[in-house]
Design a protein around this motif. Sequence first.
Motif, PDB file in Angstrom:
ATOM      1  N   ARG A  46      39.328  39.797  37.766  1.00 51.02           N
ATOM      2  CA  ARG A  46      40.021  41.025  37.367  1.00 51.02           C
ATOM      3  C   ARG A  46      41.454  40.773  36.937  1.00 51.02           C
ATOM      4  N   HIS A  47      41.996  39.620  37.287  1.00 55.43           N
ATOM      5  CA  HIS A  47      43.406  39.367  37.001  1.00 55.43           C
ATOM      6  C   HIS A  47      43.620  38.038  36.280  1.00 55.43           C
ATOM      7  N   ASP A  68      37.104  38.914  32.193  1.00 56.19           N
ATOM      8  CA  ASP A  68      35.882  38.713  32.991  1.00 56.19           C
ATOM      9  C   ASP A  68      35.533  37.231  33.140  1.00 56.19           C
TER      10      ASP A  68
END
Length: 206
Positions: A46-47, A68
Amino acid sequence: MMRKFLIALPLILATPLFAQQDAAPQLPGVADAARVAAGTYAVDSRHSQVNWQVNHFGFNDYFGLFGDIKGTLQIDPANPSAAKVDVTIPIASVATSSQGLTDHLKTADFFDVAKFESARFVSTSVTVDGQKAVIKGDLTMLGVTKPVELETRFEGSGSNPMNKKATIGFHAATTIKRSEWGMTKYVPMVGDDVKLRISVAFEKEG
């Protein structure tokens, strides 16, 4: 004199408290290798992102990114040169500021996502110099595997305050020629050189 001192005393006593309130909060991640625990880490999908930049007709550059991302990092701070990275990038996640451009990039002219689901980078060597490293590896994209070198900087390590997982973060950069992976459409009108900027966080497993 004593009366003035007594009047000022509450302000003197409160000064350290005010200083604490004004101080910037401590960031969880710090560029301190001593905080890195040995083990296997998984990409914080997510990061983490891969940003790319390419020239268009010689007029300007345009940008896009992949998200992703999946993968692992195996690292031992006592022997950082033995670290291993294996990362997979889902090509279909390509995104730009233009939906039309994004859709075109997914066609056989460029990433051909109907045929190739992902790109993969697997490290072959790591050379460490302080907070920086050169990570050499093989990038497989569009069914072609070629060597790539990543200029990498250790950004920080610590405990993620949200999930309490030990986390390591890095920034990396390189430039590749897309034609070497068979993506020759519109070269040189759309640039052959593609700048890659990578920002990735890894969370410790177990």
